[in-house]
Design an enzyme around this catalytic site. Structure first.
Site, PDB file in Angstrom:
ATOM      1  N   ASN A 190      -4.673   5.926  13.033  1.00  0.00           N
ATOM      2  CA  ASN A 190      -5.346   6.993  12.289  1.00  0.00           C
ATOM      3  C   ASN A 190      -5.534   8.218  13.181  1.00  0.00           C
ATOM      4  O   ASN A 190      -6.200   8.133  14.217  1.00  0.00           O
ATOM      5  CB  ASN A 190      -6.696   6.497  11.788  1.00  0.00           C
ATOM      6  CG  ASN A 190      -6.556   5.389  10.758  1.00  0.00           C
ATOM      7  OD1 ASN A 190      -6.470   5.646   9.571  1.00  0.00           O
ATOM      8  ND2 ASN A 190      -6.508   4.144  11.225  1.00  0.00           N
ATOM      9  N   ARG A 227     -11.631  -1.369  13.966  1.00  0.00           N
ATOM     10  CA  ARG A 227     -11.343   0.032  14.286  1.00  0.00           C
ATOM     11  C   ARG A 227     -11.624   0.236  15.772  1.00  0.00           C
ATOM     12  O   ARG A 227     -12.763   0.160  16.219  1.00  0.00           O
ATOM     13  CB  ARG A 227     -12.201   0.957  13.430  1.00  0.00           C
ATOM     14  CG  ARG A 227     -12.220   2.423  13.881  1.00  0.00           C
ATOM     15  CD  ARG A 227     -10.848   3.103  13.889  1.00  0.00           C
ATOM     16  NE  ARG A 227     -10.157   3.028  12.637  1.00  0.00           N
ATOM     17  CZ  ARG A 227     -10.349   3.859  11.609  1.00  0.00           C
ATOM     18  NH1 ARG A 227     -11.251   4.818  11.704  1.00  0.00           N
ATOM     19  NH2 ARG A 227      -9.628   3.742  10.511  1.00  0.00           N
ATOM     20  N   ARG A 264     -10.058  -6.548   1.198  1.00  0.00           N
ATOM     21  CA  ARG A 264     -10.030  -5.323   1.993  1.00  0.00           C
ATOM     22  C   ARG A 264     -11.305  -5.208   2.819  1.00  0.00           C
ATOM     23  O   ARG A 264     -12.404  -5.442   2.314  1.00  0.00           O
ATOM     24  CB  ARG A 264      -9.895  -4.095   1.085  1.00  0.00           C
ATOM     25  CG  ARG A 264      -8.607  -4.046   0.294  1.00  0.00           C
ATOM     26  CD  ARG A 264      -8.642  -2.934  -0.744  1.00  0.00           C
ATOM     27  NE  ARG A 264      -9.705  -3.151  -1.716  1.00  0.00           N
ATOM     28  CZ  ARG A 264     -10.048  -2.270  -2.652  1.00  0.00           C
ATOM     29  NH1 ARG A 264      -9.417  -1.110  -2.731  1.00  0.00           N
ATOM     30  NH2 ARG A 264     -11.028  -2.546  -3.497  1.00  0.00           N
ATOM     31  N   ARG A 315     -14.525  -4.203  10.349  1.00  0.00           N
ATOM     32  CA  ARG A 315     -14.861  -4.040   8.929  1.00  0.00           C
ATOM     33  C   ARG A 315     -14.515  -5.347   8.230  1.00  0.00           C
ATOM     34  O   ARG A 315     -13.341  -5.696   8.106  1.00  0.00           O
ATOM     35  CB  ARG A 315     -14.088  -2.866   8.328  1.00  0.00           C
ATOM     36  CG  ARG A 315     -14.557  -1.469   8.734  1.00  0.00           C
ATOM     37  CD  ARG A 315     -13.941  -0.943  10.032  1.00  0.00           C
ATOM     38  NE  ARG A 315     -12.515  -1.085  10.159  1.00  0.00           N
ATOM     39  CZ  ARG A 315     -11.612  -0.161   9.814  1.00  0.00           C
ATOM     40  NH1 ARG A 315     -12.000   0.987   9.301  1.00  0.00           N
ATOM     41  NH2 ARG A 315     -10.331  -0.349  10.019  1.00  0.00           N
ATOM     42  N   GLU A 342      -2.436   0.181  11.575  1.00  0.00           N
ATOM     43  CA  GLU A 342      -2.413   1.618  11.327  1.00  0.00           C
ATOM     44  C   GLU A 342      -2.821   2.363  12.594  1.00  0.00           C
ATOM     45  O   GLU A 342      -3.542   1.829  13.431  1.00  0.00           O
ATOM     46  CB  GLU A 342      -3.366   2.019  10.184  1.00  0.00           C
ATOM     47  CG  GLU A 342      -2.946   1.513   8.821  1.00  0.00           C
ATOM     48  CD  GLU A 342      -3.784   2.100   7.692  1.00  0.00           C
ATOM     49  OE1 GLU A 342      -4.443   3.151   7.908  1.00  0.00           O
ATOM     50  OE2 GLU A 342      -3.774   1.511   6.599  1.00  0.00           O
ATOM     51  N   LYS A 389       0.835  -1.197   0.000  1.00  0.00           N
ATOM     52  CA  LYS A 389       0.000   0.000   0.000  1.00  0.00           C
ATOM     53  C   LYS A 389       0.867   1.242   0.000  1.00  0.00           C
ATOM     54  O   LYS A 389       2.000   1.233   0.480  1.00  0.00           O
ATOM     55  CB  LYS A 389      -0.940   0.003   1.211  1.00  0.00           C
ATOM     56  CG  LYS A 389      -0.296  -0.279   2.558  1.00  0.00           C
ATOM     57  CD  LYS A 389      -1.378  -0.519   3.620  1.00  0.00           C
ATOM     58  CE  LYS A 389      -0.797  -1.020   4.918  1.00  0.00           C
ATOM     59  NZ  LYS A 389      -1.842  -1.296   5.935  1.00  0.00           N
TER      60      LYS A 389
END
Length: 317
Positions: free
Chosen positions: A283, A210, A233, A225, A281, A161
């Protein structure tokens, strides 16, 4: 305790209020009696070293056809606005960086900016996870294609990515021997930009979670998700299905490690992406999922956020 709140966001006329976390924050701020101001896109500027903004009084309502109203535009020193919500989506390009530099000056002149502008500049959402390498899957960041190829040959099944994407944009799953590998590497590094490669985590099939942090503390539920069909994804923007869950022990363990550092850096509202027991990640620009979690678990996450903001304001004074 009531105060003025200015919001910097993508054009408010284009949002989908049923899923927009910034809109949830605005509704909560208004419910508490705070006066709202909408900063015109591109409306930050400096005048003789004073951080300024072109802004307008804002009111919001839970109405999918008519959700906001603006008053007359005005120019105002940002130091007169106690709280500024910086909620503009990536890309973190030159314009974004320059806006954070103006916001750093606004913060020095008296405003509380959520999230801290220095952190917004420093914490690339892909790279920030690597502040905690023991929590991450095997990862390499490079613009050298041979290094990326070697990593893929070593780990066999990987995700590639760009460092500046969001919503699942330009994310590729590749395997050793992939016929299209050269094309993918050219697309990701063709202009000398860095790309990230991570070992593929089969736990993605159970959801890319998340986890929201409010001033370092996790909300007790996350939104998983879940990829649909042949898609790998989980991003909602890529067609993933959102499913609320209570935090697992691994989620809490990761949050307990990451949270204090985010709090130290002034990152008051943060979204961690966790697959299985691995952090992928961090965010910080405009984390989402407030409205989905509020609906599924009868929460008021924006209320928790404004409690934390108010505590920060009291501590400053």
């Amino acid at each position: 305790m009531q105060f003025d709140v200015a919001v910097i966001m993508d054009p408010i006329a284009s949002i989908k209020i049923a899923k927009d976390s910034t809109f949830a924050m605005l509704l909560e701020a208004q419910r508490r009696g705070h006066r709202l101001f909408y900063v015109a896109p591109g409306g930050l500027f400096l005048a003789q070293g004073v951080a300024m903004a072109k802004l307008a009084p804002l009111s919001v309502r839970e109405d999918a056809t008519n959700w906001y109203e603006l008053g007359p535009w005005q120019q105002r020193p940002l130091a007169e606005v106690p709280v500024i919500l910086m909620r503009k989506d990536p890309p973190v390009d030159a314009n974004f960086v320059h806006d954070t530099q103006i916001l750093s000056m606004a913060q020095e002149q008296g405003s509380l900016v959520v999230n801290d502008p220095a952190g917004l500049r420093d914490l690339n959402e892909k790279l920030a996870a690597l502040l905690f390498p023991d929590l991450c899957p095997p990862t390499i960041v490079s613009r050298e294609r041979d290094q990326l190829r070697t990593f893929i040959q070593t780990h066999h099944d990987c995700v590639l990515k760009p460092l500046d994407g969001m919503g699942g944009h330009s994310i590729f799953r590749v395997r050793a021997g992939e016929d299209n590998l050269n094309v993918i590497l050219e697309a990701l590094t063709g202009h000398g930009q860095q790309a990230m490669a991570q070992a593929y985590l089969p736990a993605i099939r159970e959801g890319d979670k998340r986890v929201l942090l409010i001033d370092g503390e996790p909300v007790p539920y996350c939104l998983a998700r879940i990829p649909q069909g042949q898609e790998f994804r989980g991003n909602l923007a890529a067609g993933g299905r959102g499913e609320g869950r209570a935090l697992s022990e691994d989620d809490r363990r990761i949050a307990a490690i990451v949270g204090p550092e985010m709090r130290r850096r002034g990152m008051i509202f943060v979204g961690l992406d966790i697959i299985g027991d691995r952090l992928t990640e961090v965010n910080v620009t405009s984390p989402t999922c407030i409205r989905e979690l509020d609906t599924q678990f009868d929460l008021n996450i924006a209320g928790q956020l404004f409690d934390a903001i108010q505590a920060r304001l009291k501590a400053r004074h």
